[in-house]
Design an enzyme around this catalytic site. Sequence first.
Site, PDB file in Angstrom:
ATOM      1  CG  ASP A 169     -12.965   2.550  -0.978  1.00 24.23           C
ATOM      2  OD1 ASP A 169     -11.831   2.160  -1.308  1.00 24.23           O
ATOM      3  OD2 ASP A 169     -13.338   2.635   0.207  1.00 24.23           O
ATOM      4  CG  ASP A 178      -7.864   2.433  -2.154  1.00 24.31           C
ATOM      5  OD1 ASP A 178      -6.779   2.187  -1.584  1.00 24.31           O
ATOM      6  OD2 ASP A 178      -8.956   2.026  -1.737  1.00 24.31           O
ATOM      7  CB  THR A 236      -5.540  -3.818   2.215  1.00 23.77           C
ATOM      8  OG1 THR A 236      -5.392  -2.515   1.638  1.00 23.77           O
ATOM      9  CG2 THR A 236      -4.213  -4.225   2.835  1.00 23.77           C
ATOM     10  CB  ILE A 257      -3.552  -1.845  -2.020  1.00 19.94           C
ATOM     11  CG1 ILE A 257      -2.167  -1.999  -2.645  1.00 19.94           C
ATOM     12  CG2 ILE A 257      -4.269  -3.212  -2.038  1.00 19.94           C
ATOM     13  CD1 ILE A 257      -1.388  -3.202  -2.141  1.00 19.94           C
ATOM     14  CG  ASP A 258     -10.507  -0.675  -3.497  1.00 18.68           C
ATOM     15  OD1 ASP A 258     -10.838  -0.577  -2.301  1.00 18.68           O
ATOM     16  OD2 ASP A 258     -11.322  -0.841  -4.424  1.00 18.68           O
ATOM     17  CD  GLU A 299      -7.660   3.338   2.130  1.00 17.80           C
ATOM     18  OE1 GLU A 299      -7.515   2.729   1.064  1.00 17.80           O
ATOM     19  OE2 GLU A 299      -8.327   2.909   3.079  1.00 17.80           O
ATOM     20  CG  ASP A 359      -1.906  -1.052   1.360  1.00 15.79           C
ATOM     21  OD1 ASP A 359      -3.100  -0.781   1.359  1.00 15.79           O
ATOM     22  OD2 ASP A 359      -1.486  -2.228   1.454  1.00 15.79           O
TER      23      ASP A 359
HETATM   24  P1  AMP Z   1     -14.349  -4.165  -0.831  1.00 20.57           P
HETATM   25  O1  AMP Z   1     -13.094  -4.871  -1.184  1.00 20.57           O
HETATM   26  O2  AMP Z   1     -15.203  -3.803  -1.996  1.00 20.57           O
HETATM   27  O3  AMP Z   1     -15.133  -4.875   0.227  1.00 20.57           O
HETATM   28  O4  AMP Z   1     -13.971  -2.743  -0.262  1.00 20.57           O
HETATM   29  C1  AMP Z   1     -12.798  -2.451   0.426  1.00 20.57           C
HETATM   30  C2  AMP Z   1     -12.987  -1.066   0.979  1.00 20.57           C
HETATM   31  O5  AMP Z   1     -14.088  -1.048   1.876  1.00 20.57           O
HETATM   32  C3  AMP Z   1     -11.847  -0.549   1.800  1.00 20.57           C
HETATM   33  O6  AMP Z   1     -10.967   0.164   0.985  1.00 20.57           O
HETATM   34  C4  AMP Z   1     -12.497   0.377   2.814  1.00 20.57           C
HETATM   35  O7  AMP Z   1     -12.268   1.728   2.471  1.00 20.57           O
HETATM   36  C5  AMP Z   1     -13.976   0.101   2.659  1.00 20.57           C
HETATM   37  N1  AMP Z   1     -14.730  -0.102   3.910  1.00 20.57           N
HETATM   38  C6  AMP Z   1     -14.261  -0.190   5.178  1.00 20.57           C
HETATM   39  N2  AMP Z   1     -15.283  -0.354   6.059  1.00 20.57           N
HETATM   40  C7  AMP Z   1     -16.429  -0.351   5.340  1.00 20.57           C
HETATM   41  C8  AMP Z   1     -17.821  -0.464   5.666  1.00 20.57           C
HETATM   42  N3  AMP Z   1     -18.235  -0.642   6.924  1.00 20.57           N
HETATM   43  N4  AMP Z   1     -18.727  -0.427   4.661  1.00 20.57           N
HETATM   44  C9  AMP Z   1     -18.316  -0.272   3.385  1.00 20.57           C
HETATM   45  N5  AMP Z   1     -17.007  -0.166   3.014  1.00 20.57           N
HETATM   46  C10 AMP Z   1     -16.074  -0.203   3.962  1.00 20.57           C
HETATM   47 MG    MG Z   2     -10.228   0.953  -0.695  1.00 18.64          MG
END
Ligand code: AMP
Ligand code: MG
Length: 370
Positions: A308, A159, A164, A161-162, A106, A83
């Site tokens: 995101d 981001d 992680t 690393i989206d 981020e 990241d």
């Molecule tokens: P994903 O891989 O689509 O589930 O999304 C990952 C991203 O979800 C991370 O980069 C966080 O910024 C975000 N995230 C963290 N907590 C939450 C939450 N409670 N609801 C939705 N997204 C979140």
């Molecule tokens: Mg992310």
Amino acid sequence: MILLLGLPSASRGIGASCQSGYNPGPETMLRITKGSGALPYSQEKKLAASTVVQAAALCRAVQQEALLEAMEKGDRSPVTVADYGSQALICQQLAAAFPQDPIVAEEDSGALRRPSSKVQLAQVVRHVRRFLPDASSERVCAWIDAGRGCVAQRFWTLDPIDGTKGFMRREQYAIALALIEHGQVQVAALGCPALPMKWQGTSSDVGTLFVAVRGQGAAMAALGNANSVPIHVAQGDDPSRLRLVESVEEAHGNAALQEAVARSVGIRQPALRLDSQAKYGVLARGEAALYLRLPSPDSRRYGEKIWDHAAGALIVEEAGGRVTDMRGRTLDLATNETMRANRGVVASNGTLHGAVLRALAEPNDAGNVT
Ligand code: AMP
Ligand code: MG
């Protein structure tokens, strides 16, 4: 070229303020000249794509060394050497090429500067040095903190690393970069190093780069391959052939409601569950027709973050799809790093969108959260 930004190392966490634009001075600027007749945003698109491809290579190299142990940020979410390396690499290049543009990213270097992170900082520097030979601990931290810019009329959001958690599980993750002007995404580059060029099939090409410019369409290419192909969302009137895509992490959505809504609009296929904005990529190329991210019952107050969604949203729109929140509002990318005016996210192939929003506006067995 050295770009050393002397920014303090406060965290981007809740309450932390962003930094207004920083001009590194003419001697450090990479001069970008617009060739006559070039399409709008061609320089931005080129740099966004090339820096995301480099960051993807860095992430893969970190994964090959099995440096997958996470540090914990102030909000207890995980962050890895990759990241930080990805953010340093991308921010250094963006700041050099477009010094007037703030970057809202981020990460910040707060956790990495702790004495207990000395080993990880050295690993970040070693990985960044493969691309930027003059990297040092101080410079890498400064490059990371170049991502602490404020939302402005024109700015980049990143981001590094989206997903992680997906990266740590060796599943899906993405490097997501977008240029936003007046609240509208104009350029997007989304690197998905673990995503095959086809979700199902025998393709040996693992690693996909999605790129879009507003008004110019969306395309994908194998990572590291210059030949891109235009992409389009799924067409067709038979919803039973269409799919829902949603997060792997239960806490990032409301799976029960998501599946109920998908069923109510006729989707019959089992949902595809992927980490990161790779979800937008598979939607944009027609392998899914609906991405739902409805507020989790356990974190109803969570505000979605611009990094995101910005890149993925433009790629879907330019592939012919539609992206709003669950009430049909456009994504709020002009206010803050948090999309305060929105609740959840609905991305679709366009044709399903109206029916999905209507289903969300009605009481539902799985519990209506609007
Ligand atoms: P994903 O891989 O689509 O589930 O999304 C990952 C991203 O979800 C991370 O980069 C966080 O910024 C975000 N995230 C963290 N907590 C939450 C939450 N409670 N609801 C939705 N997204 C979140
Ligand atoms: Mg992310």
